[in-house]
Scaffold this motif. Structure first.
Motif, short mmCIF file in Angstrom:
data_model
loop_
_atom_site.label_atom_id
_atom_site.label_comp_id
_atom_site.label_asym_id
_atom_site.label_seq_id
_atom_site.Cartn_x
_atom_site.Cartn_y
_atom_site.Cartn_z
N LYS A 42 0.82 -1.22 0.00
CA LYS A 42 0.00 0.00 0.00
C LYS A 42 0.86 1.27 0.00
N SER A 43 1.80 1.35 0.94
CA SER A 43 2.63 2.56 1.02
C SER A 43 3.49 2.70 -0.23
N THR A 44 3.96 1.59 -0.76
CA THR A 44 4.74 1.63 -2.00
C THR A 44 3.91 2.25 -3.12
N MET A 168 -3.79 9.75 1.30
CA MET A 168 -3.71 9.69 2.76
C MET A 168 -3.34 8.27 3.18
N ASP A 169 -2.08 8.10 3.57
CA ASP A 169 -1.59 6.78 3.98
C ASP A 169 -1.79 6.64 5.49
N GLU A 170 -2.79 5.87 5.87
CA GLU A 170 -3.13 5.67 7.28
C GLU A 170 -3.28 6.98 8.05
N PRO A 171 -4.21 7.84 7.60
CA PRO A 171 -4.37 9.13 8.27
C PRO A 171 -4.73 9.00 9.74
MG LIG Z 1 2.17 1.19 4.76
#
Ligand SMILES: [Mg+2]
Ligand SMILES: Nc1ncnc2c1ncn2[C@@H]1O[C@H](COP(=O)(O)OP(=O)(O)OP(=O)(O)O)[C@@H](O)[C@H]1O
Length: 253
Positions: A42-44, A168-171
């Motif tokens: 996901k973050s990638t 928004m990565d894990e806001p």
């Molecule tokens: Mg991540």
């Protein structure tokens, strides 16, 4: 034409295949959740879209034009916003000054602020703070805010640039369940009013299913399902890979 169009996106880290041929779209104004277990990629995926990483293969287009190879600063100018980690908030400034800085930056007026015009765009900044429920905290030092309020400030700062797509990565990481739901529902209201599209990750399935228009499910670098929340929830592959394996309040490491 989709606002964001991703095709065949592939990224390796040494021997690890973080993303393997991932393709999806995000339409203008759509709120899309990207979910999957820890390490799913996901973050990638976020870092490829915002230009922090370059893909090994695949294409990314925004508003019909390829954005592969364009760096984060220019993508930000083009309307791809992101919420940053808390460290990006200026702790020594007040809440409203943080938003003023973001507005001045978005309007390329930052030098005027540095030359001592601290009231510039204050009214506009206060209006943005009002939208995220922080008008009452405007003149406090940002460092004195509670964590949940800092997250709202981060949202106001991101909105100051009027992004067309907000990543928004894990806001809501690190927040209690009710606070998570509050932050995501606030985000949903604010972006709906502006017609801003959002791509977000979140580990709480309650939050994801309540606020996303559409859900993309990653597992081991591949997109295993996508669709409306009810369809994704019922998908046997998703249940096998993900829904049965995570708790409702789990965070990434
Ligand atoms: Mg991540
Ligand atoms: N900079 C890096 N160098 C080496 N490996 C990396 C790097 N970034 C990510 N990876 C690896 O790529 C895979 C995908 O990681 P990624 O951070 O994208 O997952 P994620 O879905 O965001 O996970 P989480 O839910 O834990 O945040 C993992 O195996 C991870 O260890």
């Amino acid at each position: 034409m989709s606002l964001l169009h991703v095709a065949g996106l592939t990224k390796h880290f040494g021997g690890v295949v973080a993303l393997d041929g991932v393709g999806f779209t995000v339409e203008a104004g759509e709120v899309v959740a990207l979910i999957g277990p820890n390490g799913a990629g996901k973050s990638t995926c976020f870092n490829l879209i915002n230009g922090q990483l370059a893909p090994d293969a695949g294409g990314i287009s925004f508003d019909g034009a390829s954005i592969v190879g364009i760096g984060p600063r220019r993508l930000f100018r083009m309307g791809i916003g992101r919420t940053f980690q808390i460290a990006a908030v200026f702790q020594s400034m007040t809440v409203v000054e943080n938003v003023q800085m973001a507005l001045l930056s978005a309007n390329r007026e930052i030098f005027r602020f540095l030359r001592g015009v601290p009231r510039r765009r204050r009214g506009e900044a206060l209006a943005l703070l009002d939208r995220v429920g922080l008008a009452g905290e405007a003149d406090r030092a940002a460092r004195t805010l509670a964590y949940g309020d800092l997250k709202r400030l981060e949202l106001a700062v991101a909105l100051a640039n009027r992004p067309r797509l907000l990543l928004m990565d894990e806001p809501a990481a690190g927040m209690a369940p009710q606070e998570r739901a509050d932050l995501v529902s606030l985000t949903r209201r604010v972006v709906d009013a502006d017609g801003t599209a959002v791509l977000f990750t979140e580990h709480s399935m309650d939050v994801v299913f309540a606020f996303a228009d559409r859900i993309l499910v990653l597992a081991e670098g591949r997109l295993i399902a996508q669709g409306a929340p009810e369809a994704v929830r019922a998908d046997p592959l998703v249940q096998a890979h993900y829904l049965g394996t995570t708790t409702d309040t789990e965070d990434g490491p």
